[in-house]
Design an enzyme around this catalytic site. Structure first.
Site, PDB file in Angstrom:
ATOM      1  N   GLU A   1       0.852  -1.186   0.000  1.00 21.93           N
ATOM      2  CA  GLU A   1       0.000   0.000   0.000  1.00 21.93           C
ATOM      3  C   GLU A   1       0.888   1.236   0.000  1.00 21.93           C
ATOM      4  OE1 GLU A   1      -3.721   1.943   2.575  1.00 21.93           O
ATOM      5  OE2 GLU A   1      -2.804   0.062   3.203  1.00 21.93           O
TER       6      GLU A   1
ATOM      7  N   ASN B   1      -6.734   1.406   2.847  1.00 21.58           N
ATOM      8  CA  ASN B   1      -7.467   2.634   3.098  1.00 21.58           C
ATOM      9  C   ASN B   1      -7.081   3.728   2.115  1.00 21.58           C
ATOM     10  OD1 ASN B   1      -8.532   1.247   5.253  1.00 21.58           O
ATOM     11  ND2 ASN B   1      -7.442   2.393   6.826  1.00 21.58           N
TER      12      ASN B   1
ATOM     13  N   ASN C   1     -12.222  -1.012  -0.735  1.00 17.01           N
ATOM     14  CA  ASN C   1     -11.538  -1.524   0.452  1.00 17.01           C
ATOM     15  C   ASN C   1     -12.328  -1.192   1.709  1.00 17.01           C
ATOM     16  OD1 ASN C   1      -8.923  -2.414   1.940  1.00 17.01           O
ATOM     17  ND2 ASN C   1      -9.375  -0.416   2.830  1.00 17.01           N
ATOM     18  N   GLU C   2     -12.643  -2.214   2.500  1.00 18.93           N
ATOM     19  CA  GLU C   2     -13.236  -2.045   3.844  1.00 18.93           C
ATOM     20  C   GLU C   2     -14.359  -1.007   3.865  1.00 18.93           C
ATOM     21  OE1 GLU C   2     -10.150  -1.434   6.755  1.00 18.93           O
ATOM     22  OE2 GLU C   2      -9.347  -3.460   6.480  1.00 18.93           O
TER      23      GLU C   2
ATOM     24  N   TYR D   1      -6.693  -8.913  11.760  1.00 21.37           N
ATOM     25  CA  TYR D   1      -5.401  -8.717  12.423  1.00 21.37           C
ATOM     26  C   TYR D   1      -5.534  -9.138  13.876  1.00 21.37           C
ATOM     27  CZ  TYR D   1      -4.329  -5.778   8.364  1.00 21.37           C
ATOM     28  OH  TYR D   1      -4.125  -5.308   7.094  1.00 21.37           O
TER      29      TYR D   1
ATOM     30  N   GLU E   1      -6.229  -9.355   3.564  1.00 24.48           N
ATOM     31  CA  GLU E   1      -5.418  -8.701   4.597  1.00 24.48           C
ATOM     32  C   GLU E   1      -5.407  -9.594   5.826  1.00 24.48           C
ATOM     33  OE1 GLU E   1      -5.932  -4.575   5.650  1.00 24.48           O
ATOM     34  OE2 GLU E   1      -6.552  -4.025   3.605  1.00 24.48           O
TER      35      GLU E   1
ATOM     36  N   GLN F   1       1.651  -6.307   5.606  1.00 19.90           N
ATOM     37  CA  GLN F   1       1.997  -6.071   4.215  1.00 19.90           C
ATOM     38  C   GLN F   1       3.345  -6.728   3.929  1.00 19.90           C
ATOM     39  OE1 GLN F   1       1.379  -1.959   3.048  1.00 19.90           O
ATOM     40  NE2 GLN F   1      -0.607  -1.888   4.034  1.00 19.90           N
TER      41      GLN F   1
END
Length: 503
Positions: free
Chosen positions: A27, A72, A172-173, A244, A292, A352
């Site tokens: 990212e 993000n 994304n999200e 996460y 992710e 990442q």
């Protein structure tokens, strides 16, 4: 010594392991790009400014696909900013991470770098502040041969041949209030469906990933998936999952059990996908893109201080978690969980890749080294391809604050195309070794080829530029294998890779 057993049979198969399960993520965040993969003037930089030592490390991991450019970041990103002459690209404020993006590295440069490391691109489009028209345009730019506005723009910008990007993330999200352009499930499902239609009309060969919940802890989890899929099931191919894990209370047994949450998350999303499939009388199956995943908590406080001092600075050193030995053990169990669900988890991206919650770290002007989590990922990427086997594991269990019946030996196995069998396992026991009894009779005459061990007496041990070999793989104690049976010793608190080959 404690005992555990595993029965394997070549006919007990979960499914083929999609190599994209060993994907990763870059990212435009922190030092992932600038000061990570790209550092002009570094002694190890190539003619394009990319660090050759980082390229070597990424190639070692064998990453087949890399998600880009966010995250993000992508929810406020204009893809046009990242193409064309560099001196004409705008500098933009990135509202996702409160930094300034120079766009010095853009789509063409990243595509060149991806080619150098042997990876395909999984490109994320902006469905936060932008919509279906912009999604259509970038597919045309990247994949159409020529003779149209955006494909001719690509050719003018130096790429005669299409980039051939085959996997695309629809935002994304979008379930997260922190996201630029946050939407309700119905709003997102509608715009994702419209974008998907137009993108596939431009290039029918592409595959599309719709945003699932950004965490199983989201209050909208479940309802988000049901509502969103009801809107766009017919035009997408995968649903994303993000997760996460942290260990802020220093509870190692509880931390190592968190892969059980991951397994529940996966099974719940599969159930919802199949419920919508049934409701819509669809033949198409939606699979999972766990695009992710990682451990992330070490850098939270330092990031707050960085933003206080340097808000809007370029390439701030954000999310630079320093991973320890217990983090590597959980990373191993996460990878084991993906293999156990290989029939539906077809893509996964370690988030990442460089510097930002990453297996690879660099110092500006200095060295490049592997963090502890590098090694389980390396091993499963290297030896976990082939067919995932349904392992019957009998092991003692333990209870912790959040979970009951946690297996002390967390294990699975894969069958290679060459007939080899590889067993991956984590011994979660803090104090005692295990003897793992393996039944391998259906595979013919196998020999124990290798036992790779990752262990350290200190669960908080880390690797640094000065001491990069503090936590690294070594030869394990092994055991014996004969007449279709094997006995392998698993040291206390360890990551193990046991490889069997035909005699």
């Amino acid at each position: 010594m404690k005992k555990a057993s595993m029965i394997l049979d070549r006919d007990y198969q979960i499914g083929k392991v999609d190599p994209r399960v060993f994907g990763s993520f870059i990212e435009h965040l922190g030092r992932a790009v600038y000061g990570g993969i790209y550092e002009p003037g570094h002694p190890n930089a190539d003619e394009a400014g990319f660090r050759k030592d980082v390229i070597e490390k990424v190639r070692e991991l064998g990453v087949p696909i890399i998600r880009y450019p966010g995250g993000n970041f992508v929810s406020g990103f204009n893809w046009e900013d990242s193409v064309g002459p560099r001196d004409q690209r705008p500098r933009r404020l990135d509202l996702a991470w409160f930094t300034t993006e120079s766009n010095e590295v853009g789509l063409h440069e990243f595509a060149d770098w991806a080619g150098k490391v042997g990876s395909e691109i999984m490109y994320a489009i902006n469905l936060g502040t932008r919509g279906p028209e912009n999604a259509r345009d970038i597919v045309e730019y990247a994949n159409h041969k020529g003779g149209s506005k955006f494909s001719d723009m690509r050719i003018k910008n130096g790429k005669k041949d299409p980039l051939g990007i085959k996997m695309w993330c629809l935002g994304n999200e979008m379930d997260g209030p922190w996201q630029m352009g946050h939407k309700t499930a119905a709003e997102y499902g509608h715009i994702a469906n419209e974008a998907a239609k137009m993108m596939k009309w431009v290039d029918p060969t592409i595959e599309l990933v719709a945003c699932g919940s950004s965490s199983s802890q989201m209050p909208t989890f479940g309802d988000w998936e049901l509502t969103m899929l009801n809107e766009c099931y017919e035009n997408i191919d995968y649903i994303s999952l993000h997760r996460y894990y942290g260990n802020p209370t220093n509870d190692t047994p509880g931390f190592l059990a968190r892969s059980m949450d991951l397994d529940d998350f996966i099974h719940t999303v599969i159930s919802i996908c199949d419920a919508v499939k049934g409701k819509k009388h669809q033949k198409k199956q939606i699979n999972l893109s766990f695009d992710e995943w990682n451990v992330w908590y070490h850098s939270n406080e330092q990031d707050k201080e960085i933003w206080k001092r340097e808000k809007w600075g370029p390439a701030l050193p954000l999310l630079e978690d320093v991973y320890n030995f217990e983090d590597a053990l959980l990373a191993g169990s996460i990878l084991i969980t993906f293999l156990r669900n290989a029939d539906r988890v077809k893509v996964a991206c370690l988030a990442q890749l460089v510097n930002v919650i990453a297996p690879i770290m660099t110092r500006k002007g200095g060295g490049c080294w592997a963090q502890t989590i590098f090694y389980p990922f390396l091993h499963v990427s290297r030896y976990g391809r082939g067919t995932a086997l349904k392992a019957i594991v009998n092991t003692p269990v333990y209870d912790c604050a959040d979970y009951e019946g946690v297996p002390l030996v967390d294990a699975t196995a894969t069958l290679g195309d060459d007939g080899s069998v590889t067993v991956f396992c984590v011994n979660r026991d803090m104090k005692e070794d295990f003897c793992l009894d393996l039944d391998l009779r259906s595979f013919g005459d196998l020999r124990l080829a290798e036992h790779i061990l990752l262990h350290h007496d200190d669960v908080k041990a880390v690797n640094t530029e000065e001491n990069p070999g503090n936590v690294t793989p070594m030869a394990g104690p092994g055991g014996k294998a004969e007449d279709g049976k094997a006995e392998i010793r698993l040291p206390a608190l360890s990551w193990n890779v046991i490889r069997f080959e035909k005699k």
